[in-house]
Design a protein around this motif. Structure first.
Motif, mmCIF file in Angstrom:
data_model
loop_
_atom_site.group_PDB
_atom_site.id
_atom_site.type_symbol
_atom_site.label_atom_id
_atom_site.label_comp_id
_atom_site.label_asym_id
_atom_site.label_seq_id
_atom_site.Cartn_x
_atom_site.Cartn_y
_atom_site.Cartn_z
ATOM 1 N N ASP A 133 -8.441 3.222 2.738
ATOM 2 C CA ASP A 133 -6.991 3.545 2.861
ATOM 3 C C ASP A 133 -6.900 4.333 1.631
ATOM 4 O OD1 ASP A 133 -4.222 3.492 2.739
ATOM 5 O OD2 ASP A 133 -4.368 1.337 3.848
ATOM 6 N N TRP A 188 -8.613 -0.240 -3.841
ATOM 7 C CA TRP A 188 -7.551 0.442 -3.339
ATOM 8 C C TRP A 188 -6.820 1.613 -4.172
ATOM 9 C CZ3 TRP A 188 -4.647 -0.616 0.972
ATOM 10 C CH2 TRP A 188 -5.026 -1.539 1.711
ATOM 11 N N LYS A 211 4.811 3.321 -4.904
ATOM 12 C CA LYS A 211 4.759 4.469 -5.480
ATOM 13 C C LYS A 211 4.130 4.211 -7.016
ATOM 14 C CE LYS A 211 9.307 4.624 -7.457
ATOM 15 N NZ LYS A 211 10.668 5.671 -7.492
ATOM 16 N N ARG A 258 -3.860 5.311 0.587
ATOM 17 C CA ARG A 258 -2.338 5.507 0.303
ATOM 18 C C ARG A 258 -2.024 5.081 -1.297
ATOM 19 N NH1 ARG A 258 0.334 1.595 4.553
ATOM 20 N NH2 ARG A 258 -1.777 0.603 4.311
ATOM 21 N N LEU A 259 -2.758 4.208 -1.969
ATOM 22 C CA LEU A 259 -2.411 3.957 -3.385
ATOM 23 C C LEU A 259 -3.326 4.660 -4.190
ATOM 24 C CD1 LEU A 259 -2.213 -0.270 -2.991
ATOM 25 C CD2 LEU A 259 -0.402 1.523 -3.735
ATOM 26 N N ALA A 319 0.860 -1.133 0.071
ATOM 27 C CA ALA A 319 -0.180 0.078 -0.150
ATOM 28 C C ALA A 319 0.821 1.376 -0.085
ATOM 29 C CB ALA A 319 -0.776 0.031 1.286
ATOM 30 N N ASP A 320 2.193 0.977 0.080
ATOM 31 C CA ASP A 320 3.145 2.261 0.061
ATOM 32 C C ASP A 320 3.685 2.482 -0.987
ATOM 33 O OD1 ASP A 320 2.493 3.257 2.895
ATOM 34 O OD2 ASP A 320 3.663 1.727 3.628
#
Length: 359
Positions: free
Chosen positions: A232, A180, A157, A234-235, A154-155
């Motif tokens: 979430d 996501w 780039k 993050r993506l 999920a982190d």
């Protein structure tokens, strides 16, 4: 296909004045029975009713002419496939022959080992995640693994989805990946099932939570595939790349179109296989089987599907060079990108399935 979801009695041949040898008569009954059941299923359920009738007429004309007499195994499959393709090609129509059906001296069809659903998931380079999907099966363990891959990365780039050797499947894995990637509810594609099939409870996509029924064309039941974002974020801004080839088929093309027409992902490689229609598997008797297309998937903005044409990549390169191109675009040094590309090369063919040779 979308899910492996799953009649007629055998046709009896009229007795002739000169009895044929028993083995010949048995072969003829078996071949014609397989062909007639296929004709009946296509006429009853094929996504386009008029085309289904034409398929059935062509097969029945061949039965009447004795074309399938004494044919078995690969020879019978090739003959029926050729008669159907002469009416209208369809990327999903292919008779499945029994295991070990080839006769001595007859070339057996190429059979690859069963597809491993997920291969080489992980970090391919700092901040860059990679995963290869070869199929989207109806398998809760594979769905859980796909969801875990997204959570574990999920982190990232950037995420690279390699579907160059993806042969199809269902929506389950897509429905744990897409939440996501999107920041707001988004319509992905539209799926339309022949209304008569849907009314009989035979739709392979009925009851899927991510599908919303909408007004569609006459004679069809339309459902839109939507993604609802998870909590979430993050993506949501990660770069998404999808590697494609002529071996990217069916549900993998659904995935490709969803990424392309929403602008969420960049397709890199070659045009996909052009196998659009979804449906269900059917048994034809004697170990033979077939996949019967009962619906189509299309771009809701244009109404166009990809049958026969495939989905064009955003960046066209040879499929074997697709990962190399993405990695260098992401700033990986050329030598390292080439090494990584070779280390992540698919083992299955990256090309369209060839038609059976004429007999």
């Amino acid at each position: 296909m979308i899910r492996s979801l799953q009649l007629l009695p055998a046709i009896l041949l009229a007795a002739s004045t000169v009895a044929a040898p028993p083995a010949v008569a048995a072969d003829e009954v078996a071949a014609n029975s397989v062909a007639e059941k296929y004709a009946a299923l296509l006429e009853r359920d094929y996504v386009y009713p008029e085309t289904g009738k034409r398929y059935a007429a062509a097969i029945r004309a061949a039965i009447a002419s004795g074309r399938y007499t004494m044919l078995t195994g690969e020879a019978l499959g090739a003959a029926i496939d050729a008669d159907v393709a002469a009416v209208a090609p369809d990327g999903h129509l292919r008779v499945r022959i029994p295991e070990g059906a080839a006769k001595p001296g007859e070339a057996a069809p190429t059979r690859y080992p069963p597809r491993v659903p997920i291969e080489q998931p992980g970090w391919i380079a700092p901040g860059i995640a990679f995963v290869r999907f070869n199929i989207f099966p109806d398998d809760a363990a594979v769905t859980a693994a796909a969801e875990k891959f997204m959570a574990d990365h999920a982190d990232a780039k950037a995420i690279i989805f390699d579907i160059r050797t993806h042969g199809g499947g269902g929506l389950d894995q897509m429905d744990v990946i897409f939440p996501w990637l999107f920041a707001e509810p988004t319509r992905l594609v539209t799926m339309a099932t022949r209304a008569s099939v849907d009314a009989e409870g035979g739709s392979p996509i009925d009851g899927i939570a991510s599908l919303r029924t909408v007004k569609g064309d006459a004679g069809m039941v339309a459902r839109e595939h939507w993604v609802t974002p998870n909590a979430d974020p993050r993506l949501r801004d990660a770069k998404i790349y999808v590697l494609t080839s002529g071996g990217t088929a069916s549900a993998a093309e659904h995935f490709s179109l969803a990424m392309k027409h929403t602008g969420r992902g960049t397709l890199v490689g070659a045009p996909t296989a052009g196998a659009n229609h979804f449906g269900r598997g059917e048994e034809l008797g004697g170990g033979y089987g077939a996949f019967i297309p009962v619906g189509r998937t299309y771009d809701p903005a244009t109404g166009k599907d990809w049958e026969g044409d495939g989905i064009a990549p955003d960046i066209a390169v040879a499929p074997a060079e697709a990962l190399l191109r993405v990695l260098t675009d992401l700033g990986i040094e050329p030598d390292e990108a080439e090494r990584l590309s070779e280390a992540h090369m698919p083992s299955r063919p990256m090309e369209r399935r060839k038609p059976r040779p004429a007999r």
